[in-house]
Write a protein that holds these residues in place. Structure first.
Motif, PDB file in Angstrom:
ATOM      1  N   SER A  23      10.362   7.883   5.641  1.00  0.00           N
ATOM      2  CA  SER A  23      10.411   6.427   5.783  1.00  0.00           C
ATOM      3  C   SER A  23      10.998   5.840   4.502  1.00  0.00           C
ATOM      4  O   SER A  23      11.254   6.550   3.529  1.00  0.00           O
ATOM      5  N   TYR A  24      11.180   4.524   4.529  1.00  0.00           N
ATOM      6  CA  TYR A  24      11.720   3.794   3.385  1.00  0.00           C
ATOM      7  C   TYR A  24      10.888   2.543   3.167  1.00  0.00           C
ATOM      8  O   TYR A  24      10.520   1.866   4.127  1.00  0.00           O
ATOM      9  N   ASN A  25      10.602   2.229   1.925  1.00  0.00           N
ATOM     10  CA  ASN A  25       9.929   0.984   1.569  1.00  0.00           C
ATOM     11  C   ASN A  25      10.970   0.016   1.028  1.00  0.00           C
ATOM     12  O   ASN A  25      11.758   0.376   0.153  1.00  0.00           O
ATOM     13  N   LYS A  38       6.703  -5.200  -2.078  1.00  0.00           N
ATOM     14  CA  LYS A  38       7.057  -4.499  -0.847  1.00  0.00           C
ATOM     15  C   LYS A  38       6.952  -5.456   0.331  1.00  0.00           C
ATOM     16  O   LYS A  38       5.932  -6.104   0.523  1.00  0.00           O
ATOM     17  N   THR A  41       7.995  -1.414   5.493  1.00  0.00           N
ATOM     18  CA  THR A  41       8.159   0.029   5.576  1.00  0.00           C
ATOM     19  C   THR A  41       8.856   0.302   6.902  1.00  0.00           C
ATOM     20  O   THR A  41       8.467  -0.245   7.938  1.00  0.00           O
ATOM     21  N   VAL A  65      10.558   7.583   1.026  1.00  0.00           N
ATOM     22  CA  VAL A  65       9.223   8.164   1.044  1.00  0.00           C
ATOM     23  C   VAL A  65       9.299   9.514   1.762  1.00  0.00           C
ATOM     24  O   VAL A  65       9.857   9.605   2.861  1.00  0.00           O
ATOM     25  N   GLU A  70       6.541   8.300  -2.942  1.00  0.00           N
ATOM     26  CA  GLU A  70       7.712   7.441  -3.138  1.00  0.00           C
ATOM     27  C   GLU A  70       8.660   8.017  -4.181  1.00  0.00           C
ATOM     28  O   GLU A  70       8.227   8.589  -5.177  1.00  0.00           O
TER      29      GLU A  70
END
Length: 75
Positions: A23-25, A38, A41, A65, A70
């Motif tokens: 995933s990406y934040n 943030k 997500t 992530v 992270e």
């Protein structure tokens, strides 16, 4: 990372996939050096930020992530 705006109501952000990322934040600030919070997500490599105001400059950073850990902030 690329950020574009089609109008004053949203900013479209896209970035390259990172191998192994689950995933990406997405982080956002009004200051390029500090204050990143943030905002999302996602498992996608794009995000539409609709919480924007005309005339305000926003800065974004993406964190990949992997297995719950992270990476460093993107540039």
């Amino acid at each position: 990372m690329v950020a574009t705006s089609d109008n004053n109501s949203q900013i479209n952000i896209s970035w390259n996939a990172v191998g192994g990322a689950t995933s990406y934040n997405v982080y956002k600030s009004q200051n390029p050096d500090t204050g990143y919070e943030k905002i999302r997500t996602t498992t996608e490599t794009f995000y539409q930020d609709k919480d924007v105001q005309p005339g305000i400059r926003y800065y974004y950073k993406i964190i990949a992530v992997q297995s719950g850990v992270e990476s460093a902030f993107s540039d």
